[in-house]
Write an enzyme that holds these catalytic residues in place. Structure first.
Site, short mmCIF file in Angstrom:
data_model
loop_
_atom_site.label_atom_id
_atom_site.label_comp_id
_atom_site.label_asym_id
_atom_site.label_seq_id
_atom_site.Cartn_x
_atom_site.Cartn_y
_atom_site.Cartn_z
N THR A 121 0.86 -1.19 0.00
CA THR A 121 0.00 0.00 0.00
C THR A 121 0.90 1.24 0.00
OG1 THR A 121 -1.62 -1.26 1.26
CG2 THR A 121 -1.86 1.15 1.25
N LEU A 156 -6.55 -8.53 0.75
CA LEU A 156 -6.80 -9.69 1.62
C LEU A 156 -7.00 -9.27 3.08
CD1 LEU A 156 -4.06 -10.30 3.45
CD2 LEU A 156 -3.25 -11.28 1.31
N CYS A 266 -3.09 -2.12 9.13
CA CYS A 266 -3.51 -1.34 7.95
C CYS A 266 -4.38 -0.11 8.25
CB CYS A 266 -4.24 -2.25 6.97
SG CYS A 266 -3.12 -3.45 6.23
N ARG A 334 -0.48 -5.63 15.94
CA ARG A 334 -0.12 -4.24 15.63
C ARG A 334 -1.34 -3.33 15.86
NH1 ARG A 334 2.93 -5.22 9.88
NH2 ARG A 334 1.48 -6.96 9.77
N1 LIG Z 1 -1.23 -7.23 6.46
C1 LIG Z 1 -2.32 -7.03 5.76
O1 LIG Z 1 -3.40 -7.50 6.10
C2 LIG Z 1 -2.28 -6.23 4.49
C3 LIG Z 1 -3.37 -6.27 3.61
C4 LIG Z 1 -3.32 -5.53 2.43
C5 LIG Z 1 -2.21 -4.76 2.15
N2 LIG Z 1 -1.17 -4.71 3.04
C6 LIG Z 1 0.01 -3.90 2.68
O2 LIG Z 1 1.00 -4.78 2.16
C7 LIG Z 1 2.30 -4.33 2.53
C8 LIG Z 1 3.02 -5.44 3.30
O3 LIG Z 1 2.31 -5.67 4.49
P1 LIG Z 1 2.66 -6.91 5.44
O4 LIG Z 1 1.64 -6.89 6.53
O5 LIG Z 1 2.82 -8.14 4.61
O6 LIG Z 1 4.09 -6.44 5.99
P2 LIG Z 1 5.09 -7.26 6.92
O7 LIG Z 1 5.77 -6.25 7.73
O8 LIG Z 1 4.37 -8.41 7.58
O9 LIG Z 1 6.13 -7.91 5.90
C9 LIG Z 1 7.03 -7.17 5.12
C10 LIG Z 1 8.23 -8.06 4.82
O10 LIG Z 1 9.08 -7.37 3.89
C11 LIG Z 1 10.44 -7.69 4.22
N3 LIG Z 1 11.32 -6.72 3.59
C12 LIG Z 1 11.53 -5.43 3.89
N4 LIG Z 1 12.41 -4.88 3.03
C13 LIG Z 1 12.77 -5.84 2.17
C14 LIG Z 1 13.64 -5.91 1.02
N5 LIG Z 1 14.32 -4.83 0.60
N6 LIG Z 1 13.77 -7.07 0.38
C15 LIG Z 1 13.10 -8.17 0.78
N7 LIG Z 1 12.25 -8.17 1.84
C16 LIG Z 1 12.08 -7.03 2.52
C17 LIG Z 1 10.44 -7.70 5.74
O11 LIG Z 1 11.54 -8.39 6.26
C18 LIG Z 1 9.10 -8.40 6.03
O12 LIG Z 1 9.26 -9.80 6.12
C19 LIG Z 1 2.09 -3.06 3.33
O13 LIG Z 1 2.18 -1.96 2.47
C20 LIG Z 1 0.67 -3.19 3.84
O14 LIG Z 1 0.06 -1.95 4.08
C21 LIG Z 1 -1.16 -5.44 4.19
#
Ligand SMILES: NC(=O)c1ccc[n+]([C@@H]2O[C@H](COP(=O)([O-])OP(=O)(O)OC[C@H]3O[C@@H](n4cnc5c(N)ncnc54)[C@H](O)[C@@H]3O)[C@@H](O)[C@H]2O)c1
Length: 440
Positions: A121, A156, A266, A334
């Site tokens: 996002t 999701l 989120c 979170r």
């Molecule tokens: N969690 C949700 O329900 C959800 C739903 C829709 C959208 N989103 C969006 O999706 C995105 C990810 O969310 P999340 O909850 O999966 O985050 P998260 O923090 O659980 O996971 C992010 C991962 O990215 C890795 N990472 C960071 N920098 C990196 C790099 N340079 N190379 C490789 N890996 C790297 C981290 O180590 C971590 O494992 C966010 O923008 C969030 O807003 C999340």
């Protein structure tokens, strides 16, 4: 297709696993070595129903590969998804450090023309900035590689993520060229076989769509919580009001439950980031600012109810908390209401006994260390209430819905329940319980 997903968190891991289930070869890349080592051995860093089986089966087939070596992944890839975190920065904006770091990794390692899709996002305009960033590094490298950029926000829901990913209600794609739309439609068509659910648009609108979806849902919750608070001071019952308004198809029944506030990775950060985007572009949003304000206050209503009932000084008292995750079905804490309630009760002198089947470890990692000595964590829901003065329900896990109230009555010092999600029926008052709910 061969796909690389950068970032193996809730979104990256789930989408990577779901793409692999559809027969694609997927590389899941992360910078955290122990996470990748664990995943290679089918040890998941998160709790998400059905994810473990999916990961195990796909790894056994060779369709899902976990690695910290982005070069290995990119060399064998048609489409690169960026799914890294975009947490809230100090000023409320989205922190894009991980996004640009992933973009640098792509630019420094890519050797063939590629499509980069941003699934994280990100604020409006980020896609173009990422494209410029990658191109600048490619120029420095004297590389002729051409990059297309696309936005494909993820909708999701944690706790329901596999189902949402395999059967999306819509697939939003923002791109600049028809060929890019076609490539992503080909990839996703396996998920939406029974009817076309693609919503195609420009990149900026696609980026905005994700924020607006979350902001709208957060607004519905805060709106209903405000109504609940008005119900409380007027003697109306918000549960009845919900049924009364939900029957209007323009309103609907979903996301109008009153409760003790929303959390999660989120809604809070995305509402705040949208406020920030509006402000830096010269627009002062009024509704969004209050959505967050109402929510922050709502996370404290249970504490107020406890102190109204037992007094401001809670020293010598112990409260049972059922549910620590920000919602059922996840271990994610979170911005969870449980963090606020526990730490505030401790400030009032209370001790806590807490139970959550999945989120205890995350909660321990997240809450202030100073609070930990006042909290005992238990392995079962009834152990948590043993000798407590009252029960506080914060997360509506199914196992809490229909407990043995006679046992609760035996174990609690006072037959008092604070129900932060309105899951209990007033009938339990006939069993001698005092029931405090939200807006009724
Ligand atoms: N969690 C949700 O329900 C959800 C739903 C829709 C959208 N989103 C969006 O999706 C995105 C990810 O969310 P999340 O909850 O999966 O985050 P998260 O923090 O659980 O996971 C992010 C991962 O990215 C890795 N990472 C960071 N920098 C990196 C790099 N340079 N190379 C490789 N890996 C790297 C981290 O180590 C971590 O494992 C966010 O923008 C969030 O807003 C999340």
């Amino acid at each position: 297709m061969n796909i690389t997903v950068i970032g193996t968190g809730y979104v990256g891991l789930v989408t990577g696993a779901c793409f692999s289930k559809m027969g694609n070869k997927v590389y899941c890349v992360d910078i955290v070595e122990e996470k990748i080592e664990g995943l290679k051995n089918n040890i998941l860093p998160i709790f998400e129903p059905h994810l473990g089986t999916l990961v195990k089966n796909s790894q056994e087939k060779g369709d899902l590969i976990f690695t910290t070596d982005i070069k290995e992944a990119l060399d064998d890839t048609d489409i690169i998804f960026i799914a890294v975190g975009t947490p809230m920065a100090e000023d409320g904006s989205a922190n894009l450090d991980y996004i640009f770091s992933a973009a640098s990794d792509i630019a420094n390692n890519i050797t063939h023309d590629s499509l980069v899709v941003i699934k994280s996002t990100v604020p409006v305009g980020t896609g173009f900035k990422v494209k410029d960033h990658i191109n600048a590094i490619l120029n420095e490298r004297n590389s002729n590689v051409k990059i297309d950029i696309a936005s494909n926000p993820e909708f999701l829901k944690e706790g329901h993520a596999i189902e949402d990913c395999l059967h999306p209600d819509r697939v939003v794609i923002g791109a600049e060229r028809d060929e890019v739309f076609e490539t992503l439609k080909d990839l996703y068509s396996t998920f939406v076989l029974n009817h076309d659910r693609f919503v195609l648009m420009d990149i900026k609108s696609s980026e905005m769509t994700k924020y607006v979806a979350n902001a709208m849902l957060a607004t519905k919750i805060s709106f209903m919580n405000e109504i609940a608070n008005i119900c409380e001071v007027t003697g109306a019952n918000v549960k009845n009001v919900r049924l009364g308004i939900g029957s209007d198809s323009r309103i609907g029944y979903n996301f109008i439950y009153a409760g003790c506030g929303y959390g999660g990775s989120c809604f809070p950060k995305d509402v705040q980031a949208l406020i920030n985007t509006a402000q830096v572009n010269g627009y002062e949003p009024k509704i969004l600012a209050n959505v967050e304000l109402v929510n922050k206050k709502q996370k404290t209503v249970l504490v107020k109810k406890v102190t109204d009932r037992f007094g401001e000084d809670l020293s010598g008292m112990t409260f049972a908390i059922w549910g620590l995750a920000f919602k059922p079905g996840t271990d994610d804490v979170r911005e969870a209401t449980s963090l606020v309630v526990a730490s505030q009760l401790i400030k009032h002198g209370a001790k806590i006994k807490a139970y959550d089947s999945q989120a205890t470890e995350e909660f321990k990692r997240t809450i202030d260390d100073a609070c930990l000595e006042s909290i005992e964590f238990t392995d079962g829901r009834y152990d948590a209430i043993d000798g407590c003065d009252a029960l506080i329900l914060i997360t509506e896990w199914k196992e809490f819905r229909n407990p043995d109230f006679r046992l609760l009555s035996e174990k609690l010092n006072h037959n008092v329940i604070f129900d932060g999600r309105n899951i209990y029926d007033k009938k339990i008052e006939n069993l001698g319980f005092e029931l405090y709910q939200i807006g009724c």
